[in-house]
Design an enzyme around this catalytic site. Structure first.
Site, PDB file in Angstrom:
ATOM      1  N   ASN A 160      -4.517   9.930  -7.753  1.00  0.00           N
ATOM      2  CA  ASN A 160      -3.496   9.207  -6.987  1.00  0.00           C
ATOM      3  C   ASN A 160      -4.220   8.165  -6.138  1.00  0.00           C
ATOM      4  O   ASN A 160      -4.861   8.504  -5.152  1.00  0.00           O
ATOM      5  CB  ASN A 160      -2.737  10.219  -6.108  1.00  0.00           C
ATOM      6  CG  ASN A 160      -1.790   9.552  -5.132  1.00  0.00           C
ATOM      7  OD1 ASN A 160      -1.504   8.360  -5.245  1.00  0.00           O
ATOM      8  ND2 ASN A 160      -1.297  10.334  -4.176  1.00  0.00           N
ATOM      9  N   LYS A 175      -2.984   5.867  -4.333  1.00  0.00           N
ATOM     10  CA  LYS A 175      -2.247   5.494  -3.111  1.00  0.00           C
ATOM     11  C   LYS A 175      -2.199   3.966  -2.960  1.00  0.00           C
ATOM     12  O   LYS A 175      -2.093   3.265  -3.970  1.00  0.00           O
ATOM     13  CB  LYS A 175      -2.867   6.182  -1.896  1.00  0.00           C
ATOM     14  CG  LYS A 175      -2.978   7.692  -2.121  1.00  0.00           C
ATOM     15  CD  LYS A 175      -3.256   8.495  -0.892  1.00  0.00           C
ATOM     16  CE  LYS A 175      -3.332   9.965  -1.261  1.00  0.00           C
ATOM     17  NZ  LYS A 175      -3.459  10.846  -0.121  1.00  0.00           N
ATOM     18  N   HIS A 230       5.658  13.212  -2.808  1.00  0.00           N
ATOM     19  CA  HIS A 230       4.365  13.346  -2.137  1.00  0.00           C
ATOM     20  C   HIS A 230       4.606  13.485  -0.636  1.00  0.00           C
ATOM     21  O   HIS A 230       5.533  12.881  -0.087  1.00  0.00           O
ATOM     22  CB  HIS A 230       3.491  12.122  -2.431  1.00  0.00           C
ATOM     23  CG  HIS A 230       2.078  12.308  -1.975  1.00  0.00           C
ATOM     24  ND1 HIS A 230       1.714  12.150  -0.666  1.00  0.00           N
ATOM     25  CD2 HIS A 230       0.965  12.694  -2.641  1.00  0.00           C
ATOM     26  CE1 HIS A 230       0.415  12.416  -0.547  1.00  0.00           C
ATOM     27  NE2 HIS A 230      -0.061  12.746  -1.740  1.00  0.00           N
ATOM     28  N   GLU A 289       3.260  12.191   1.806  1.00  0.00           N
ATOM     29  CA  GLU A 289       3.273  10.921   2.550  1.00  0.00           C
ATOM     30  C   GLU A 289       4.640  10.242   2.423  1.00  0.00           C
ATOM     31  O   GLU A 289       5.079   9.553   3.347  1.00  0.00           O
ATOM     32  CB  GLU A 289       2.130  10.010   2.057  1.00  0.00           C
ATOM     33  CG  GLU A 289       0.786  10.517   2.573  1.00  0.00           C
ATOM     34  CD  GLU A 289      -0.408  10.211   1.683  1.00  0.00           C
ATOM     35  OE1 GLU A 289      -0.308   9.365   0.784  1.00  0.00           O
ATOM     36  OE2 GLU A 289      -1.464  10.856   1.893  1.00  0.00           O
ATOM     37  N   GLU A 298       0.319  20.957  -2.583  1.00  0.00           N
ATOM     38  CA  GLU A 298      -0.548  20.160  -1.719  1.00  0.00           C
ATOM     39  C   GLU A 298      -0.309  20.558  -0.266  1.00  0.00           C
ATOM     40  O   GLU A 298       0.630  20.049   0.368  1.00  0.00           O
ATOM     41  CB  GLU A 298      -0.240  18.669  -1.889  1.00  0.00           C
ATOM     42  CG  GLU A 298      -0.528  18.155  -3.281  1.00  0.00           C
ATOM     43  CD  GLU A 298      -0.983  16.693  -3.258  1.00  0.00           C
ATOM     44  OE1 GLU A 298      -2.003  16.405  -3.876  1.00  0.00           O
ATOM     45  OE2 GLU A 298      -0.328  15.864  -2.590  1.00  0.00           O
ATOM     46  N   GLY A 344      -6.529  14.383   2.566  1.00  0.00           N
ATOM     47  CA  GLY A 344      -7.293  13.311   3.200  1.00  0.00           C
ATOM     48  C   GLY A 344      -8.059  13.765   4.438  1.00  0.00           C
ATOM     49  O   GLY A 344      -8.561  12.946   5.197  1.00  0.00           O
ATOM     50  N   SER A 395      -8.045  17.168  -0.742  1.00  0.00           N
ATOM     51  CA  SER A 395      -9.501  17.082  -0.605  1.00  0.00           C
ATOM     52  C   SER A 395     -10.271  17.699  -1.782  1.00  0.00           C
ATOM     53  O   SER A 395     -11.297  18.343  -1.591  1.00  0.00           O
ATOM     54  CB  SER A 395      -9.954  17.693   0.726  1.00  0.00           C
ATOM     55  OG  SER A 395      -9.399  16.960   1.812  1.00  0.00           O
TER      56      SER A 395
END
Ligand code: PGA
Length: 260
Positions: A9, A11, A95, A97, A167, A173, A213
């Protein structure tokens, strides 16, 4: 033996030129050896160019989001047929985010999952708890509720056509990976919920991958866990060297540990 699904991904990183150059190096790096499914999810602007660069390779193309309608007055949005048109086979949906910064709800994500399937896109559907929720020991009920809403009204046959990405938000991250045991504990729980809702036979076939991560040095331990079928990789997918290493290490020593 399982065939790992490794998805990158990217991003909101990479211009068109940078994306094409990155994908060329990845393509060369994964051309031999390891048998895994590889998916690359660049930003929308680079999808077409990357799709052309991937022609004839074993890497699939995915998008990072989409709108649930096939067309309409939705300024700034991209539809499922548009993704198909540029060569996408996969699409990341829900996701964290998107949930966090764009206020996407599980109900909205459920609509997207349904249209993605209608257009034969494979949704990689993300679920996972926040740090606060984990500290309050609510992670299982949160994930259960997300699953109930996100997969509402989907048939057994439809469930077999999607990928679930667990996730934990506190691991995205942050450099703080869930331990292989934590990933396995949640992913075996997800599998159990799938068995209860659909048949055991279909539940074992649904791919459940881990994200947060993931790096070349932790992928092998994650892949040894019976309920980890692959990885959704963010930061480490932005460099060809680390992404290729993850793909290689994912299949390097899959001796599945006893199920939990
Ligand atoms: P990360 O991101 O690998 O950088 O933690 C994972 C993701 O957001 O899918």
């Amino acid at each position: 033996m399982k065939r790992p699904l490794i998805a990158g991904n990217w991003k909101m990183f990479k211009t068109v030129d940078e994306a094409v150059s990155l994908v060329q190096t990845i393509k060369a790096g994964v051309s031999r050896g390891a048998d895994s499914q590889i998916v690359i999810c660049p930003p929308f602007t680079a999808l077409y160019a990357v799709s052309k660069a991937l022609e004839g390779s074993r890497i699939d193309l995915g998008a990072q989001n989409m709108h649930p309608e096939n067309e309409g007055a939705y300024t700034g949005e991209i539809s499922p047929p548009m993704l198909k048109d540029v060569g996408c086979r996969y699409v990341i949906l829900g996701h964290s985010e998107r949930r966090q910064y764009f206020k996407e709800t599980s109900v909205f994500i459920n609509e997207k999952v349904k249209t993605a399937l209608k257009y034969s896109l494979v949704p990689i559907v993300c679920i996972g708890e926040t740090l606060q929720e984990r500290e309050a020991k609510q992670q299982f009920e949160i994930v259960k509720a997300q699953m109930e809403q996100t997969f509402k009204d989907l048939s057994k046959e439809e469930m077999l056509k999607l990928v679930i990405a667990y996730e934990p938000i506190w691991a995205i991250g942050t450099g703080r990976t869930a331990s292989p045991e934590q990933a396995e504990q949640m992913q075996s729980y997800i599998r159990r919920l799938l068995k209860e809702t659909y048949s055991s036979e279909s539940a074992v076939k649904i791919q459940i991958i881990y994200g947060g991560s993931v790096k070349p040095d932790n992928i092998a331990a994650l892949m040894k866990k019976p309920n980890v079928d692959g990885a959704l990789v963010g930061g480490a997918s932005l460099k060809a060297e680390t992404f290729v290493q993850i793909v290689q290490n994912a299949t390097s020593e899959i001796h599945i540990e006893a199920g939990s």
